[in-house]
Design an enzyme around this catalytic site. Structure first.
Site, PDB file in Angstrom:
ATOM      1  CG  ASP A 154      47.666 -12.260 -10.339  1.00 20.42           C
ATOM      2  OD1 ASP A 154      46.669 -12.525  -9.654  1.00 20.42           O
ATOM      3  OD2 ASP A 154      47.856 -11.142 -10.855  1.00 20.42           O
ATOM      4  CD1 TRP A 155      46.782  -8.960 -13.516  1.00 25.02           C
ATOM      5  CD2 TRP A 155      47.098  -9.031 -15.725  1.00 25.02           C
ATOM      6  NE1 TRP A 155      45.702  -8.364 -14.106  1.00 25.02           N
ATOM      7  CE2 TRP A 155      45.868  -8.398 -15.474  1.00 25.02           C
ATOM      8  CE3 TRP A 155      47.497  -9.203 -17.048  1.00 25.02           C
ATOM      9  CZ2 TRP A 155      45.040  -7.923 -16.472  1.00 25.02           C
ATOM     10  CZ3 TRP A 155      46.675  -8.722 -18.061  1.00 25.02           C
ATOM     11  CH2 TRP A 155      45.467  -8.104 -17.774  1.00 25.02           C
ATOM     12  CD1 TRP A 167      41.680  -9.170  -8.017  1.00 29.75           C
ATOM     13  CD2 TRP A 167      42.264  -8.780  -5.903  1.00 29.75           C
ATOM     14  NE1 TRP A 167      42.853  -8.463  -8.046  1.00 29.75           N
ATOM     15  CE2 TRP A 167      43.241  -8.201  -6.751  1.00 29.75           C
ATOM     16  CE3 TRP A 167      42.416  -8.656  -4.530  1.00 29.75           C
ATOM     17  CZ2 TRP A 167      44.349  -7.519  -6.265  1.00 29.75           C
ATOM     18  CZ3 TRP A 167      43.526  -7.970  -4.044  1.00 29.75           C
ATOM     19  CH2 TRP A 167      44.475  -7.409  -4.913  1.00 29.75           C
ATOM     20  CG  ASP A 199      44.218 -18.152  -5.270  1.00 29.23           C
ATOM     21  OD1 ASP A 199      43.650 -17.157  -4.787  1.00 29.23           O
ATOM     22  OD2 ASP A 199      44.766 -18.145  -6.388  1.00 29.23           O
ATOM     23  CG  HIS A 232      46.708 -15.184  -5.554  1.00 27.31           C
ATOM     24  ND1 HIS A 232      46.035 -15.643  -6.665  1.00 27.31           N
ATOM     25  CD2 HIS A 232      47.359 -14.056  -5.953  1.00 27.31           C
ATOM     26  CE1 HIS A 232      46.260 -14.837  -7.690  1.00 27.31           C
ATOM     27  NE2 HIS A 232      47.062 -13.864  -7.285  1.00 27.31           N
TER      28      HIS A 232
END
Length: 468
Positions: free
Chosen positions: A292-293, A333, A419, A448
């Site tokens: 993710d980030w 999202w 995901d 995810h």
């Protein structure tokens, strides 16, 4: 000073003291003073012990006592006549008395204790001939290693206390420590830093487990809305193999400080303090673990100092450089976050990883007791670069070129095929952007949050990066 041979010691003494040191390290990992002990009979270890006073709320929970209790249970006898005990620190009066009562044949210790030692430093119970049993004692075996373990622990504890007492900025919040007590599967001691230039006196939390001189450092970066809790299933696999794991909480997440204003969060701000943290800890031989980030930021880091990195472990993420549309799943999202900024993170985790217990899901809510602590959660979806001139887009384009043409380390990818945000197609595209990246590990049943299925991925990474 290096450890030398002590008069009267044997190679076996050094071997068993090394095992006691390992028990001390295990104590330190859970916040106990790092004293360890092993109890030997006929040349074989029959019991081990480590300090447990804090965890067990037990003033008698010293390493030697724990080892003797375990040995007595194993032998079915409180007398330990033919046994030898190896402990990393000179016994105190309590432990010395218990050793004499157990009628140990021999006690070997490492570091001397000038404050409470009862084997010659403050007093010598073992030398009192009025007692009805005499136990042979030898001190100073692997003394330097034993002393250094204790010194490093207390030095780190003092530094941590100073940082924990650091004042909170008026424009930030700090989640009460009580919110993190008793979280399932998260026993590790916190580490804090607030003196990085980019932080501006905000306090950053990170986990730091395993030996400081380990051959490999797994640097684990989480995403939104996660925190270092996300790596609790992978971290033990790597530390048990002798590696070091560093897992920071991004500012605004986990145990790190949380600026109140959304405007405090920018791509470059978060990237800058991560680079400073790596330099401050002087991390080398890094396997960068991202999701993710953690990937949006983390994949831009190796090009700054490639010699620090040996590998990448990439899970569901992307490099957003503004030159191609963002995935439809991410846009959905972002829209959900806009409409429902106070969404329940625990419910999100339950949907994305239904095998988790309710307590595990709720652990993801722990850092965010109210709306004021959630500024990062609100702003992070809007920070993903979606046009050429967006903040972070240019450095992400540079990172793409570096990873595709210059990256010389190993690469491994693991994907959660369920995901909806970063689909297998998104991950296939990212794989093509990373030089020499093989086909990904597909973690069946994962979405995810791949780390929630992470033990098998962590073991595969051990084998992959060890093979070179």
């Amino acid at each position: 000073m290096a450890d030398g041979m002590v008069e009267g010691a044997s190679p076996d003494d050094a071997h068993f003291m090394g095992l006691a040191l390992a028990q001390g390290a295990a104590a330190a990992n859970v916040g106990e003073v790092p004293v360890g002990a092993v109890l030997v009979k006929d040349g074989k270890v029959i019991a081990v012990g480590r300090n447990a006073s804090i965890q067990q709320h037990d003033p008698t929970g010293h390493a030697e006592i724990m080892a003797m209790r375990n040995a007595a249970t194993e032998l079915g006898n409180y007398r330990l006549d033919e046994c030898e005990l190896f402990v990393t620190l000179e016994p105190c009066a309590m432990c010395a008395g218990a050793m004499l009562h157990a009628r140990l044949r021999r006690v070997v210790f490492g570091a001397y204790d000038p404050k409470t030692g009862a084997a010659g430093s403050v007093l010598n119970l073992f030398g009192d001939r009025r007692l009805n049993h005499q136990t042979e004692v030898l001190g100073g075996v692997l003394e330097s290693s034993c002393a250094k373990t204790l010194q490093d622990f207390f030095r780190s504890k003092r530094a941590r206390r100073r940082t924990e007492m650091s004042p909170l900025r008026e424009d930030a919040l700090r989640t009460p420590e009580a919110r993190f007590v008793g979280l399932p599967g998260y026993p590790w001691a916190p580490h804090y830093v607030n003196d990085l230039a980019s932080l501006g006196n905000l306090r950053l939390h990170y986990l730091d487990e395993g030996p400081s001189d380990a051959s490999t450092v797994y640097l684990c970066l989480h995403g939104n809305p996660g925190w270092s809790y996300l790596y609790r299933k992978m971290l033990p696999v790597w530390t048990e193999a002798g590696h070091r794991v560093v897992a920071p909480d991004l500012i605004g997440f986990g145990k790190s400080d949380k600026p109140k204003r959304a405007g405090a969060h920018t791509f470059e701000f978060h990237r800058a303090y991560l680079l400073e943290l790596i330099a401050n800890l002087d991390l080398r031989n890094i396997v960068l673990v991202v999701q993710d980030w953690g990937g949006l930021l983390g994949l831009t880091l190796p090009m700054v100092s490639p010699a620090r990195y040996k590998g990448l472990l990439v899970m569901n993420t992307l490099l957003a450089s503004g030159d191609s549309p963002l995935p439809a799943g991410f846009l959905a999202w972002r829209e959900m976050c806009r409409k429902k900024p106070n969404f329940d993170i625990g419910r999100l985790m339950a949907r994305g990883a239904p095998h988790l217990t309710h307590a595990e899901c709720e652990a993801y809510n722990a850092p965010f007791p109210d709306e004021g602590h959630r500024a990062a959660l609100r702003v992070f979806p809007t920070m993903v670069p979606d046009r050429l001139d967006a903040l972070g887009a240019e450095v992400s384009r540079q990172a793409k070129l570096f990873l595709k043409n210059e990256w010389d380390g190993q690469s491994l990818m693991a994907i959660g095929p369920l995901d909806p945000v970063f689909t297998p197609k998104t991950m296939d595209d990212l794989q093509c952007q990373i030089r020499h990246c093989p086909d990904p590990i597909v973690v069946e049943g994962a979405g995810h949050f791949v780390q929630e299925h992470g033990e098998s991925v962590a073991r595969a990474a051990l084998d992959y990066f060890a093979a070179g």
